[in-house]
Design a protein around this motif. Structure first.
Motif, PDB file in Angstrom:
ATOM      1  N   LYS A 214      16.149  98.950  60.225  1.00  0.00           N
ATOM      2  CA  LYS A 214      15.566 100.186  59.674  1.00  0.00           C
ATOM      3  C   LYS A 214      15.445 101.252  60.762  1.00  0.00           C
ATOM      4  O   LYS A 214      14.834 101.026  61.811  1.00  0.00           O
ATOM      5  CB  LYS A 214      14.192  99.886  59.082  1.00  0.00           C
ATOM      6  CG  LYS A 214      13.446 101.112  58.580  1.00  0.00           C
ATOM      7  CD  LYS A 214      14.180 101.783  57.411  1.00  0.00           C
ATOM      8  CE  LYS A 214      14.109 100.948  56.165  1.00  0.00           C
ATOM      9  NZ  LYS A 214      14.673 101.667  54.983  1.00  0.00           N
ATOM     10  N   ASN A 215      16.055 102.401  60.492  1.00  0.00           N
ATOM     11  CA  ASN A 215      15.905 103.558  61.374  1.00  0.00           C
ATOM     12  C   ASN A 215      14.771 104.406  60.839  1.00  0.00           C
ATOM     13  O   ASN A 215      14.908 105.095  59.814  1.00  0.00           O
ATOM     14  CB  ASN A 215      17.195 104.370  61.437  1.00  0.00           C
ATOM     15  CG  ASN A 215      17.155 105.424  62.521  1.00  0.00           C
ATOM     16  OD1 ASN A 215      16.961 105.109  63.689  1.00  0.00           O
ATOM     17  ND2 ASN A 215      17.325 106.685  62.137  1.00  0.00           N
ATOM     18  N   ILE A 216      13.635 104.382  61.510  1.00  0.00           N
ATOM     19  CA  ILE A 216      12.432 104.976  60.925  1.00  0.00           C
ATOM     20  C   ILE A 216      12.448 106.488  60.956  1.00  0.00           C
ATOM     21  O   ILE A 216      11.678 107.136  60.240  1.00  0.00           O
ATOM     22  CB  ILE A 216      11.171 104.447  61.633  1.00  0.00           C
ATOM     23  CG1 ILE A 216      11.154 104.890  63.092  1.00  0.00           C
ATOM     24  CG2 ILE A 216      11.080 102.927  61.521  1.00  0.00           C
ATOM     25  CD1 ILE A 216       9.831 104.646  63.765  1.00  0.00           C
ATOM     26  N   SER A 217      13.317 107.099  61.759  1.00  0.00           N
ATOM     27  CA  SER A 217      13.334 108.564  61.856  1.00  0.00           C
ATOM     28  C   SER A 217      13.755 109.209  60.554  1.00  0.00           C
ATOM     29  O   SER A 217      13.197 110.232  60.139  1.00  0.00           O
ATOM     30  CB  SER A 217      14.273 109.008  62.982  1.00  0.00           C
ATOM     31  OG  SER A 217      13.870 108.477  64.205  1.00  0.00           O
ATOM     32  N   ASP A 218      14.763 108.665  59.905  1.00  0.00           N
ATOM     33  CA  ASP A 218      15.284 109.275  58.684  1.00  0.00           C
ATOM     34  C   ASP A 218      15.429 108.282  57.536  1.00  0.00           C
ATOM     35  O   ASP A 218      15.983 108.620  56.490  1.00  0.00           O
ATOM     36  CB  ASP A 218      16.640 109.938  58.958  1.00  0.00           C
ATOM     37  CG  ASP A 218      17.627 108.993  59.635  1.00  0.00           C
ATOM     38  OD1 ASP A 218      17.415 107.765  59.590  1.00  0.00           O
ATOM     39  OD2 ASP A 218      18.616 109.493  60.214  1.00  0.00           O
ATOM     40  N   GLY A 219      14.964 107.043  57.726  1.00  0.00           N
ATOM     41  CA  GLY A 219      15.017 106.055  56.657  1.00  0.00           C
ATOM     42  C   GLY A 219      16.350 105.352  56.490  1.00  0.00           C
ATOM     43  O   GLY A 219      16.518 104.556  55.564  1.00  0.00           O
ATOM     44  N   ARG A 220      17.312 105.617  57.383  1.00  0.00           N
ATOM     45  CA  ARG A 220      18.602 104.946  57.265  1.00  0.00           C
ATOM     46  C   ARG A 220      18.453 103.441  57.474  1.00  0.00           C
ATOM     47  O   ARG A 220      17.646 102.991  58.275  1.00  0.00           O
ATOM     48  CB  ARG A 220      19.585 105.487  58.311  1.00  0.00           C
ATOM     49  CG  ARG A 220      20.218 106.808  57.991  1.00  0.00           C
ATOM     50  CD  ARG A 220      21.205 107.195  59.103  1.00  0.00           C
ATOM     51  NE  ARG A 220      20.542 107.505  60.361  1.00  0.00           N
ATOM     52  CZ  ARG A 220      21.164 107.614  61.534  1.00  0.00           C
ATOM     53  NH1 ARG A 220      22.477 107.428  61.599  1.00  0.00           N
ATOM     54  NH2 ARG A 220      20.486 107.909  62.623  1.00  0.00           N
ATOM     55  N   ASN A 290      12.053  92.775  67.091  1.00  0.00           N
ATOM     56  CA  ASN A 290      12.193  94.171  66.692  1.00  0.00           C
ATOM     57  C   ASN A 290      13.443  94.392  65.849  1.00  0.00           C
ATOM     58  O   ASN A 290      14.566  94.163  66.309  1.00  0.00           O
ATOM     59  CB  ASN A 290      12.242  95.062  67.934  1.00  0.00           C
ATOM     60  CG  ASN A 290      12.478  96.521  67.585  1.00  0.00           C
ATOM     61  OD1 ASN A 290      12.129  96.969  66.498  1.00  0.00           O
ATOM     62  ND2 ASN A 290      13.076  97.256  68.509  1.00  0.00           N
ATOM     63  N   ARG A 291      13.271  94.857  64.619  1.00  0.00           N
ATOM     64  CA  ARG A 291      14.379  95.184  63.724  1.00  0.00           C
ATOM     65  C   ARG A 291      14.331  96.657  63.316  1.00  0.00           C
ATOM     66  O   ARG A 291      14.719  97.013  62.212  1.00  0.00           O
ATOM     67  CB  ARG A 291      14.347  94.293  62.481  1.00  0.00           C
ATOM     68  CG  ARG A 291      14.656  92.829  62.784  1.00  0.00           C
ATOM     69  CD  ARG A 291      14.676  91.970  61.531  1.00  0.00           C
ATOM     70  NE  ARG A 291      15.096  90.617  61.832  1.00  0.00           N
ATOM     71  CZ  ARG A 291      14.285  89.651  62.288  1.00  0.00           C
ATOM     72  NH1 ARG A 291      12.992  89.927  62.467  1.00  0.00           N
ATOM     73  NH2 ARG A 291      14.749  88.442  62.545  1.00  0.00           N
ATOM     74  N   GLN A 292      13.846  97.500  64.230  1.00  0.00           N
ATOM     75  CA  GLN A 292      13.738  98.930  63.959  1.00  0.00           C
ATOM     76  C   GLN A 292      14.395  99.725  65.085  1.00  0.00           C
ATOM     77  O   GLN A 292      14.460  99.282  66.235  1.00  0.00           O
ATOM     78  CB  GLN A 292      12.269  99.360  63.827  1.00  0.00           C
ATOM     79  CG  GLN A 292      11.561  98.775  62.621  1.00  0.00           C
ATOM     80  CD  GLN A 292      10.131  99.271  62.523  1.00  0.00           C
ATOM     81  OE1 GLN A 292       9.466  99.512  63.533  1.00  0.00           O
ATOM     82  NE2 GLN A 292       9.641  99.425  61.302  1.00  0.00           N
ATOM     83  N   THR A 293      14.881 100.898  64.726  1.00  0.00           N
ATOM     84  CA  THR A 293      15.411 101.851  65.695  1.00  0.00           C
ATOM     85  C   THR A 293      14.811 103.220  65.412  1.00  0.00           C
ATOM     86  O   THR A 293      14.174 103.438  64.369  1.00  0.00           O
ATOM     87  CB  THR A 293      16.944 101.932  65.626  1.00  0.00           C
ATOM     88  OG1 THR A 293      17.331 102.294  64.291  1.00  0.00           O
ATOM     89  CG2 THR A 293      17.589 100.611  66.001  1.00  0.00           C
TER      90      THR A 293
END
Length: 763
Positions: A214-220, A290-293
């Motif tokens: 999950k890319n938390i900046s834009d929800g990608r 960690n599974r986020q960027t």
């Protein structure tokens, strides 16, 4: 009616006892008894049974792969303990290793040590082989040097894929899969006669997954994919003596991959950098789970591949068989990665932006192979042949960074173009001489001649945007390289095979492997870059293959020792202050592989295996240091001596086990089944520079599936759970390319538990 079809999905190791559905035979009393099926392989360019071939080979049928949930070459590594897969930022740099040996460099001008072969066609680069395994008949993993019959880029082994052939009767198969994280897959095949002498087969697939990062900046949702492909086969049989097979295939891969995750910031060489990165990443927390960027730039890994091949096989009346295989393939690939791992567009004081790190590769290859196989006489048989191969590869790369200074935002950028051409001509012969009393002398030779030409062009003033400055280091220096090199080599193998009786066989084998010369076609290649000499290997192997007279138990064992000279790897060029490909020195791998398959009852199958691999660097005196390595830790003038250290991603121990249980349901028109697959491996070091922070502890995985199957096998419905125990693991751990001392990682899809269901129908 009790349905006894059993899809064996156990992991295959040591010499590859992998079986298709068990067979039935009648004993003298007329009773039907169940036996393990005979598996045919083509490891010696002739059809032989798995238990008879004196080669360390694992063979998996298409049904095995489907029932294990394996649909890619990467997934195959979960089934074969001597095979490991290392994830990178793109297909070109990802790699597989056999017995701890493989090729992991950035250069496009270096061949793999593990050769990929699809329907008798050798692929020039491993990235072409990371494809979907659809409508597959068999996958063979040949361990150890196979250069005699498979060519120069098989110094560590071969992965050979054979797809299903057209059929004489109308048949078809369709399956659908759905899983968590919006994973969907559809596959379909139709085969049958077109006329009395022409048969056809058409296969198509589409698969997608939204991504598990999950890319938390834009929800990608990153590291997902949207792939599709089609393959057509035509078999023309104008006479009983001649078969003509034509294959055309196309594959399109669109991936928002491969974004890595920050694993550990506490290891930053400057604590201020670590603390700053933590604050900028918030709410992403660096950890092994960690599974986020937190990215802003596009991340993609897209490729398009197609090919044509024609195979002619003519069987002479005197027992000889002539085979010709002609092929042409193209592969286009592009990727980009957000290197700074942060989501701001403009740099801030002390932190740069590095949003463009993009490469493009265009590859075309042409190959021609001729073979003449003799009849299998009482005392002697042989195969002779010739091979021609031509490769053209173009590689370009663009890179841009921005930094905030007292003068404002300053950009640095650059680009380079390179190319590799390779022509390879070879003649080979392989044969067997039977002395009698079950003793056979086998061996062969291959004479190789090749020419490698290469170009690298880099003009540091050719920036990407007006006002940019050139990049620093060797990337900011001019390079205009145009050269070639040629080489001739003789490789081969020789061995002795003893068939003690119908059930016991032993063999010993020596093989010389060869991996061709290389050149460092890379962004940072210095002007004085020289070609890299060929890599050679000497392998010694002893094997035992046993099966019981009742056909319900098989046991195989192999012991091996392989030495590699002029091993091709990355090392530090201290004068140019960059990493280059060079002949690093010597490495070796030795070990023991054991496996057993037991049909415990007519409805219970148990398989298991153990692989012990000791893969070491014997001599590598000028290897690159890891960032932050001190003189006390062995780093002198930017280089270290790695002699005695482990090769990357090579666990000393690996165990696999599988239990398949059929459940007869006599009162229903279907039967049930469940299957449990497990594996465990010891700790690994992912990087050859031996960074103490890029290791991973040992871990185990457990997968479970259960379902029902129609009595006549026309449909199957199942549910499954991958990684039942929710064990987190990484497919690569490495020093972050931008932040000194910070550690990053790739967590694969199977590093967390998820559920799915599958429905298959056939006719």
């Amino acid at each position: 009616m009790l349905h006894y079809r059993l899809a064996i999905t156990a992991s295959c190791i040591a010499l590859g006892t992998c079986l298709a559905a068990p067979a039935y035979a009648q004993d003298e009393s007329g009773e039907t008894e169940r036996k393990l099926d005979t598996v045919m392989v083509t490891a010696t360019k002739r059809p032989e049974t798995l238990q008879d071939v004196p080669v360390a080979v694992s063979a998996r049928s298409g049904a095995d792969l489907e029932n294990s949930g394996v649909s890619s070459i990467e997934g195959l590594a979960t089934l074969v303990p001597s095979l490991t897969f290392t994830q990178s930022s793109n297909e070109l740099n990802s790699s597989v290793r056999i017995r701890g040996v493989g090729t992991e460099v950035f250069s496009s001008g270096v061949e793999p040590s593990v050769s990929f072969v699809v329907d008798d066609v050798v692929l020039a680069r491993q990235g072409q082989g990371f494809q979907d395994l659809v409508d597959v008949k068999r996958v063979e993993v040949l361990r150890g040097p196979q250069s005699t019959l498979f060519g120069k880029n098989a110094s560590a082994g071969v992965i050979s894929v054979t797809t299903q052939a057209p059929t004489r009767t109308l048949s078809g198969k369709f399956d659908a899969l759905i899983a968590e994280n919006e994973e969907y897959a559809l596959r379909g095949t139709v085969a049958g006669p077109i006329s009395e002498t022409v048969l056809g087969r058409l296969t198509a697939f589409t698969k997608s997954q939204k991504g598990h990062i999950k890319n938390i900046s834009d929800g990608r949702d990153l590291n997902g994919y949207d792939n599709w492909g089609v393959r057509g086969k035509i078999l023309v049989q104008p006479s009983d003596a001649l078969d003509l097979t034509f294959i055309a295939d196309y594959r399109d891969t669109q991936q928002d991959c491969c974004a890595y995750q920050i694993r550990d910031t506490s290891t930053a060489l400057n604590p201020v950098v670590g603390a700053t990165l933590d604050a900028l990443l918030d709410p992403v927390v660096a950890s092994p789970e960690n599974r986020q960027t937190k990215l802003n730039a596009p991340v993609y890994n897209n490729s398009e591949q197609w090919g044509l091949s024609g195979k002619a096989e003519y069987r002479f009346g005197n027992g000889y068989t002539f085979t010709s295989i002609t092929a042409y393939r193209e592969w286009d690939f592009e990727n980009n990665i957000d290197v700074d791992a942060l989501d701001f567009e403009d740099p801030i004081p002390g932190v740069i932006t590095f949003d463009l790190n993009s490469g493009q590769t265009s590859l075309s290859q042409t190959s021609q192979e001729f073979r003449l196989a003799s009849p299998q006489w009482d005392n002697f048989d042989y195969v002779i042949g010739a091979y021609l191969f031509e490769l053209n590869l173009d590689r370009s790369f663009r890179r841009r960074i921005e930094a905030r200074t007292a003068l404002g935002v300053v950009g640095q950028s650059g680009q380079f173009n390179g190319s590799v051409g390779n022509k390879n001509y070879a003649a080979f012969a392989s044969g067997n001489y039977h002395f009698g009393q079950g003793t056979t002398l086998f061996g062969g030779l291959r004479l190789i001649n090749e020419t490698l030409d290469y170009k690298v062009y880099r003009d540091p003033t050719n920036v990407l945007q007006p006002g940019d400055f050139p990049l620093g280091g060797s990337a900011g220096t001019p390079a205009d390289i145009d050269g070639d090199t040629s080489d001739t080599a003789l490789v081969g193998d020789i061995g002795l095979r003893q068939q003690w009786n119908e059930d016991v066989m032993t063999y010993v084998r020596y093989a010389r492997g060869y991996k061709g010369r290389a050149f460092d076609v890379i962004f940072t290649a210095p002007q004085n870059t020289q070609h890299v000499d060929a890599e050679q290997s000497d392998s010694y192997e002893a094997g035992l293959k046993v099966q019981t007279a009742n056909g319900r138990l098989q046991f195989n064992a192999a012991a091996f020792w392989t030495d590699y000279e002029d091993f091709q790897a990355q090392e530090r060029d201290v004068a140019a202050s960059t990493v280059v490909v060079a002949n690093a020195g010597k490495v070796s791998t030795k070990g023991i592989e054991l496996d057993a398959t037991a049909l415990l009852t007519d409805t219970t199958l148990l398989q298991g295996g153990i692989a012990y691999t000791d893969a070491k660097v014997d001599s590598f005196p000028f290897a690159q240091c890891y960032r932050g390595q001190t003189v006390a830790e062995g780093c002198i003038n930017g280089a270290q001596d790695l002699s005695g250290e482990d090769l990357p991603n090579s666990p000393d121990w690996r165990f696999t086990a599988s239990l398949r249980q059929d459940i007869p349901l006599a009162t229903l028109p279907f039967d049930g089944f469940f299957q449990l697959d497990g594996s465990w491996q010891s700790d690994v070091q992912f990087q050859i520079d031996q960074n103490p922070n890029t290791t991973q502890d040992g871990y185990g995985l457990l997968h479970l599936s259960a379902g029902i199957e129609d009595d006549d096998g026309s449909w199957t419905a199942s549910i499954y759970v991958r990684n039942l125990l929710d064990e987190t693991y990484a497919s690569n751990i490495f020093a972050d390319p931008l932040y000194p001392g910070v550690i990053s990682q790739y967590l694969p899809r199977d590093s967390e538990r998820y559920f799915g269901a599958r429905l298959t129908a056939s006719f």
